[in-house]
Design an enzyme around this catalytic site. Structure first.
Site, PDB file in Angstrom:
ATOM      1  N   ASP A 108      21.865  19.214  -2.750  1.00 16.92           N
ATOM      2  CA  ASP A 108      20.877  19.519  -3.784  1.00 16.92           C
ATOM      3  C   ASP A 108      19.882  18.382  -3.805  1.00 16.92           C
ATOM      4  OD1 ASP A 108      20.972  21.558  -6.468  1.00 16.92           O
ATOM      5  OD2 ASP A 108      19.657  19.808  -6.597  1.00 16.92           O
ATOM      6  N   ALA A 116      19.373  33.827  -3.484  1.00 15.19           N
ATOM      7  CA  ALA A 116      18.352  33.018  -4.156  1.00 15.19           C
ATOM      8  C   ALA A 116      17.019  33.766  -4.160  1.00 15.19           C
ATOM      9  CB  ALA A 116      18.246  31.669  -3.457  1.00 15.19           C
ATOM     10  N   ARG A 117      16.224  33.526  -3.141  1.00 12.90           N
ATOM     11  CA  ARG A 117      14.937  34.198  -2.979  1.00 12.90           C
ATOM     12  C   ARG A 117      14.773  34.511  -1.490  1.00 12.90           C
ATOM     13  NH1 ARG A 117      14.802  35.375  -7.539  1.00 12.90           N
ATOM     14  NH2 ARG A 117      13.324  34.744  -9.161  1.00 12.90           N
ATOM     15  N   ASP A 138      20.934  39.438  -0.980  1.00 12.56           N
ATOM     16  CA  ASP A 138      20.535  40.298  -2.101  1.00 12.56           C
ATOM     17  C   ASP A 138      19.016  40.272  -2.251  1.00 12.56           C
ATOM     18  OD1 ASP A 138      21.318  41.951  -4.351  1.00 12.56           O
ATOM     19  OD2 ASP A 138      20.688  40.315  -5.657  1.00 12.56           O
ATOM     20  N   GLU A 189       9.817  42.529  -1.478  1.00 13.22           N
ATOM     21  CA  GLU A 189      10.714  43.433  -2.206  1.00 13.22           C
ATOM     22  C   GLU A 189       9.921  44.538  -2.864  1.00 13.22           C
ATOM     23  OE1 GLU A 189      13.381  41.261  -4.763  1.00 13.22           O
ATOM     24  OE2 GLU A 189      14.105  40.031  -3.117  1.00 13.22           O
ATOM     25  N   HIS A 208      18.534  43.394  -4.531  1.00 15.01           N
ATOM     26  CA  HIS A 208      18.259  42.401  -5.588  1.00 15.01           C
ATOM     27  C   HIS A 208      18.907  42.832  -6.909  1.00 15.01           C
ATOM     28  CE1 HIS A 208      15.379  38.950  -6.765  1.00 15.01           C
ATOM     29  NE2 HIS A 208      16.530  38.866  -7.393  1.00 15.01           N
ATOM     30  N   ILE A 209      20.208  42.847  -6.869  1.00 15.38           N
ATOM     31  CA  ILE A 209      20.969  43.457  -7.952  1.00 15.38           C
ATOM     32  C   ILE A 209      22.050  42.519  -8.481  1.00 15.38           C
ATOM     33  CG2 ILE A 209      22.776  44.543  -6.515  1.00 15.38           C
ATOM     34  CD1 ILE A 209      21.996  47.174  -8.037  1.00 15.38           C
TER      35      ILE A 209
END
Lengths: 316, 318
Positions: free
Chosen positions: A173, A233-234, A258, A263, A282-283
């Protein structure tokens, strides 16, 4: 006062929020489109609103300029990448998000993707459905290394859920939370190390300029052969074209996601041809418990603001 | 030189450590290089001069033992030995061993994988998304929910350990109360099956097949379950009445069923379960791991050599 709820099904699943806002005296308008707002639709619906419960619609200079009465936005979820935060500041709009609310649901989804790609669950389910009986041999996870990229609420929840699997769990991180890592028995390592040491990787970083395409040809080349990667994440954290090349060569053993660079993804997304690529729409945060908590958190942000209190998780 | 026949599949490719051990001991090793069990005729042709066997699930009866006069040991590659007539083995002075427990981590990992893939609808959503459909559904989160575990053997225990970070309440049904062991895993244990059936949101089956467990999941026991419960079976097919399961999935009484085991394998696609979106099945693959092959390969090789050396082999059945 008027509030617009951009998130679909806010009334149905985030009912505690609807209840609280109406009780406070808001007249609520719900998203009527059955999908995410476009810029034009948004501009049409925010002309006279005082508050917004936002999803991922575009909050640009033009959006803020179209909403002269708007004072506060409560963002469902955590990612702020759909906001021009400087524009918000210029227009004096306060924005707070629901950091942490979706962490458990997203982490469960990340774990579901991880286990599915490692054990090749979808491939085996489809094979049996089609009358096949393949001998699919996989590795056991015990003793292997899980790397968690981004050790915020979600990354920590992934570490906690996987704590019984006898894995070595490492994390990276930008702002390492040493206390959380120690409590979960997780070792912080450098970015180079997490890329090269992980058998499995989960992505839970926010999308920033320095995390854009963090998974690319160069980083994939440094990974272990057969690495399994999960992205909740993205989409833009990974270069999809590079992921496709990694799957084609076998360098990447499995990719569960996801999220997508665009999108919804195009139906002819080249990644869809790979059996070891597994995706959901994306759920990850769409759990009853999570949605009810979103309702509570978003309404609290808006009510706190109008009560003159500092809203929790204020971003601007 | 001792001759060892290996009818278990993939031994050459996946059990190189075991193979090395056998050859190092000086065995003449003959292997099944196909992907299926030997037929009866193939067995009769192959066993005439063998001293040891590492066995798949072939049927061993008096006739076959009569045809294998030199045979001293059968090491079953895996756990189930219902295909071997142990009395006949005894009459012929043949040792029989098996390998319980080696696959327990693999099966436990598969159990949690099926649970998570089922409740997050991963196979279904992946298929619809790849077909271009941005589908919406809504899940339940696990914290605070109850997971009921039927049975408390090695696989159940390892599964419970893997679930420890999921913040669920785990209630085990077992005929004998191993209270201390259960508590050390953070679970509660009971002999009251009905309590587990009627209070669990997710039910994991880890029982052996016995007269009292056959069809333990049937119309009557399903009726006792919570509405919307999920069931996962990585144990044995006869534990579940598929017709009752089908009815419960259609009516919505149960929200999902995942299994790795079938009454007939390969699975019979005429089973109406296959028409349901909330049913997922894998091809009895929970034990199909490189690590399980390696460790079972070593254990069977060692059992065969131990018998040749006059030592008591690990996990002797007769």
């Amino acid at each position: 006062m008027k509030a617009l709820c951009c998130l679909l099904n806010y009334e149905k699943y985030c009912w505690p929020g609807v209840q609280a806002l109406r009780e406070y005296g808001f007249e609520l308008k719900m998203n009527p489109h059955g999908r995410k707002y476009t810029q034009e639709e948004l501009i049409e619906d925010i002309k006279d609103v005082d508050a917004v419960v936002a999803d991922n619609e575009p909050w640009t200079e033009a959006s803020f300029a179209a909403a002269p009465k708007l004072k506060v936005i409560a963002k469902v979820g955590t990612g702020m990448d759909n906001f021009d935060l400087d524009a918000a500041k210029r227009h004096g709009v306060v924005i707070a998000n629901c950091a942490g609310v979706n962490a458990n649901s997203v982490a469960e989804h990340a774990v579901a993707h991880l286990l599915s790609v490692v054990k090749k669950i979808p491939q085996q389910v489809y094979a049996v459905q089609e009358g096949g009986w393949p001998r699919v041999i996989t590795h056991e996870m015990a003793g292997r290394t899980l790397g968690i990229l981004g050790f915020g609420n979600i990354g920590q929840a992934v570490a906690e859920k996987m704590s019984g699997f006898d894995l070595n769990i490492i994390a990276w991180d930008k702002y390492p939370n040493a206390e959380a890592a120690a409590a979960l028995g997780v070792e912080f390592v450098s970015f180079e190390e997490i890329i090269s040491r992980s058998d499995y990787m989960t992505l839970s970083v926010p999308l920033f300029p320095d995390t854009y395409h963090m998974i690319n040809d160069e980083t994939i080349a440094k990974m272990k052969d057969g690495v399994c990667i999960v992205n909740t994440a993205r989409g833009k954290v990974a270069d999809e074209a590079a992921v496709a090349r990694g799957l084609a060569s076998g360098k990447i053993g499995g990719y569960g996601t996801d999220v997508f660079e665009d999108e919804p993804p195009r139906a002819d997304n080249p990644l869809f041809q790979y059996d070891d690529y597994c995706c959901t729409p994306h759920i990850s945060g769409d759990a009853y418990e999570c949605m009810a908590n979103y309702g509570r958190a978003t309404s609290q942000i808006i009510i706190d603001f109008f009560e003159g209190r500092e809203p929790k998780n204020r971003q601007v | 030189m001792k001759k060892v026949l290996i009818t278990a599949t993939n031994y050459e490719t996946l059990c190189s450590d075991g193979l090395k051990m056998l050859r190092g001991y000086g065995c003449d090793v003959v292997m099944n290089r196909g992907s299926r069990m030997f037929t009866r005729d193939e067995m009769l042709a192959a066993v005439g001069d063998i001293d040891g066997l590492i066995a798949h699930g072939e049927t061993w009866d008096d006739e076959l033992f009569d045809n294998a006069p030199n045979l001293k040991v059968i090491a079953r590659f895996g756990v189930g030995y219902d295909s071997i007539d142990l009395d006949a083995a005894k009459r012929h002075g043949v040792y029989v061993t098996n390998c319980p427990g080696i696959n327990s981590n693999a099966v436990a990992e598969m159990t949690v994988s099926l649970l998570m893939a089922l409740i997050r609808e991963i196979p279904r959503l992946n298929k619809t998304q790849k077909a271009g459909i941005w589908s919406r559904t809504i899940f339940n989160e696990l914290p605070g929910k109850r997971i009921g575990v039927l049975g408390f053997g090695a696989i159940a225990q390892k599964t419970i350990k893997k679930l420890k970070g999921f913040k669920t309440d785990i209630l085990v049904y077992n005929r004998s109360l191993k209270t201390e062991l259960a508590e050390s895993l953070g679970a509660r244990i009971t002999t009251d099956l009905d309590e587990v059936l009627s209070t669990s949101d997710y039910i994991l089956i880890h029982l052996p097949v016995a007269p009292e467990t056959k069809n333990i999941i049937n119309a009557e026991s399903i009726a006792k379950m919570k509405d919307g419960a999920y069931v996962i079976n990585t144990a044995r097919a006869p534990l579940v009445d598929n017709k009752a399961m089908y009815d419960a999935l259609v009516s919505g009484k149960l929200r999902g069923y995942a299994t790795d085991v079938y009454n007939k394998e390969p699975a019979d696609l005429n089973d109406p379960l296959f028409s349901l979106p909330n049913f997922i099945g894998t091809p009895h693959s929970s034990g199909e791991t490189y690590e399980n092959y390696r460790d079972t390969g070593l254990a069977t090789a060692k059992a065969v050599i131990d018998v040749f050396e006059g030592r008591e082999p690990w996990n002797r059945l007769v």
